[in-house]
Motif scaffolding. Structure first.
Motif, PDB file in Angstrom:
ATOM      1  N   PRO A   1      33.594  40.061  32.781  1.00 51.52           N
ATOM      2  CA  PRO A   1      34.976  40.026  32.289  1.00 51.52           C
ATOM      3  C   PRO A   1      35.960  40.373  33.405  1.00 51.52           C
ATOM      4  O   PRO A   1      35.570  40.870  34.463  1.00 51.52           O
ATOM      5  CB  PRO A   1      34.973  41.102  31.207  1.00 51.52           C
ATOM      6  N   MET A   2      37.237  40.118  33.126  1.00 48.80           N
ATOM      7  CA  MET A   2      38.285  40.440  34.097  1.00 48.80           C
ATOM      8  C   MET A   2      38.233  41.932  34.411  1.00 48.80           C
ATOM      9  O   MET A   2      37.882  42.738  33.568  1.00 48.80           O
ATOM     10  CB  MET A   2      39.667  40.068  33.541  1.00 48.80           C
ATOM     11  N   MET A   3      38.569  42.278  35.652  1.00 46.98           N
ATOM     12  CA  MET A   3      38.470  43.665  36.111  1.00 46.98           C
ATOM     13  C   MET A   3      39.807  44.131  36.680  1.00 46.98           C
ATOM     14  O   MET A   3      40.521  43.345  37.279  1.00 46.98           O
ATOM     15  CB  MET A   3      37.424  43.784  37.214  1.00 46.98           C
ATOM     16  N   PRO A   4      40.083  45.428  36.530  1.00 45.30           N
ATOM     17  CA  PRO A   4      41.286  45.969  37.177  1.00 45.30           C
ATOM     18  C   PRO A   4      41.050  46.092  38.690  1.00 45.30           C
ATOM     19  O   PRO A   4      39.920  46.213  39.146  1.00 45.30           O
ATOM     20  CB  PRO A   4      41.470  47.339  36.537  1.00 45.30           C
ATOM     21  N   TRP A   5      42.137  46.040  39.439  1.00 41.98           N
ATOM     22  CA  TRP A   5      42.067  46.153  40.893  1.00 41.98           C
ATOM     23  C   TRP A   5      42.242  47.597  41.309  1.00 41.98           C
ATOM     24  O   TRP A   5      43.077  48.292  40.735  1.00 41.98           O
ATOM     25  CB  TRP A   5      43.175  45.284  41.514  1.00 41.98           C
ATOM     26  N   PRO A   6      41.486  48.133  42.238  1.00 44.63           N
ATOM     27  CA  PRO A   6      40.518  47.409  43.055  1.00 44.63           C
ATOM     28  C   PRO A   6      39.213  47.189  42.303  1.00 44.63           C
ATOM     29  O   PRO A   6      38.660  48.118  41.722  1.00 44.63           O
ATOM     30  CB  PRO A   6      40.319  48.317  44.264  1.00 44.63           C
ATOM     31  N   CYS A   7      38.750  45.958  42.334  1.00 48.64           N
ATOM     32  CA  CYS A   7      37.503  45.597  41.665  1.00 48.64           C
ATOM     33  C   CYS A   7      36.320  46.042  42.516  1.00 48.64           C
ATOM     34  O   CYS A   7      36.485  46.514  43.640  1.00 48.64           O
ATOM     35  CB  CYS A   7      37.467  44.091  41.425  1.00 48.64           C
ATOM     36  N   ASP A   8      35.134  45.859  41.997  1.00 47.63           N
ATOM     37  CA  ASP A   8      33.922  46.234  42.736  1.00 47.63           C
ATOM     38  C   ASP A   8      33.815  45.498  44.065  1.00 47.63           C
ATOM     39  O   ASP A   8      33.362  46.059  45.057  1.00 47.63           O
ATOM     40  CB  ASP A   8      32.669  45.959  41.897  1.00 47.63           C
ATOM     41  N   GLY A   9      34.242  44.238  44.075  1.00 46.10           N
ATOM     42  CA  GLY A   9      34.189  43.467  45.311  1.00 46.10           C
ATOM     43  C   GLY A   9      35.037  44.077  46.412  1.00 46.10           C
ATOM     44  O   GLY A   9      34.604  44.193  47.556  1.00 46.10           O
ATOM     45  N   VAL A  10      36.238  44.493  46.066  1.00 40.57           N
ATOM     46  CA  VAL A  10      37.130  45.117  47.047  1.00 40.57           C
ATOM     47  C   VAL A  10      36.554  46.446  47.505  1.00 40.57           C
ATOM     48  O   VAL A  10      36.582  46.771  48.699  1.00 40.57           O
ATOM     49  CB  VAL A  10      38.552  45.286  46.473  1.00 40.57           C
ATOM     50  N   ARG A  11      36.005  47.202  46.582  1.00 39.10           N
ATOM     51  CA  ARG A  11      35.387  48.482  46.967  1.00 39.10           C
ATOM     52  C   ARG A  11      34.228  48.255  47.944  1.00 39.10           C
ATOM     53  O   ARG A  11      34.046  49.011  48.892  1.00 39.10           O
ATOM     54  CB  ARG A  11      34.915  49.236  45.736  1.00 39.10           C
ATOM     55  N   LYS A  12      33.462  47.190  47.729  1.00 37.94           N
ATOM     56  CA  LYS A  12      32.363  46.867  48.652  1.00 37.94           C
ATOM     57  C   LYS A  12      32.899  46.448  50.015  1.00 37.94           C
ATOM     58  O   LYS A  12      32.338  46.805  51.043  1.00 37.94           O
ATOM     59  CB  LYS A  12      31.484  45.767  48.061  1.00 37.94           C
TER      60      LYS A  12
END
Length: 90
Positions: A70-81
């Motif tokens: 589902p849609m995620m709030p920013w920062p998403c997991d990808g940005v954290r990685k």
């Protein structure tokens, strides 16, 4: 400056700070591995992905504009990685 304007300015600075941190990691990775032919392509892909993973309206906590289910709030997991030092280990 009204309290709400100050909060938005602070969040915008937080987004810029995280972007700078990730860009610094990518630049260091690219610089240290410049001799490897595949590094330039890898860094281009990473920068494209980062451009896709930005918050709606430039607000921290807004939905990430990348394709999440589902849609995620920013920062998403990808940005954290992207901001993790371990993301750039060989």
């Amino acid at each position: 400056m009204p309290k709400s304007d100050h909060r938005v300015a602070q969040l915008d600075r937080s987004i810029a700070q995280l972007d700078r941190s990730i860009e610094s990691r990518l630049t260091n990775y690219e610089s240290a591995r410049r001799h490897l032919p595949e590094v330039a392509a890898y860094v281009r892909v990473q920068r494209t992905l980062m451009a896709d993973h930005h918050p709606e309206g430039g607000r921290w906590g807004a939905l990430c504009l990348a394709d999440h289910d589902p849609m995620m709030p920013w920062p998403c997991d990808g940005v954290r990685k992207f901001d993790s030092p371990t993301a750039y280990y060989d």
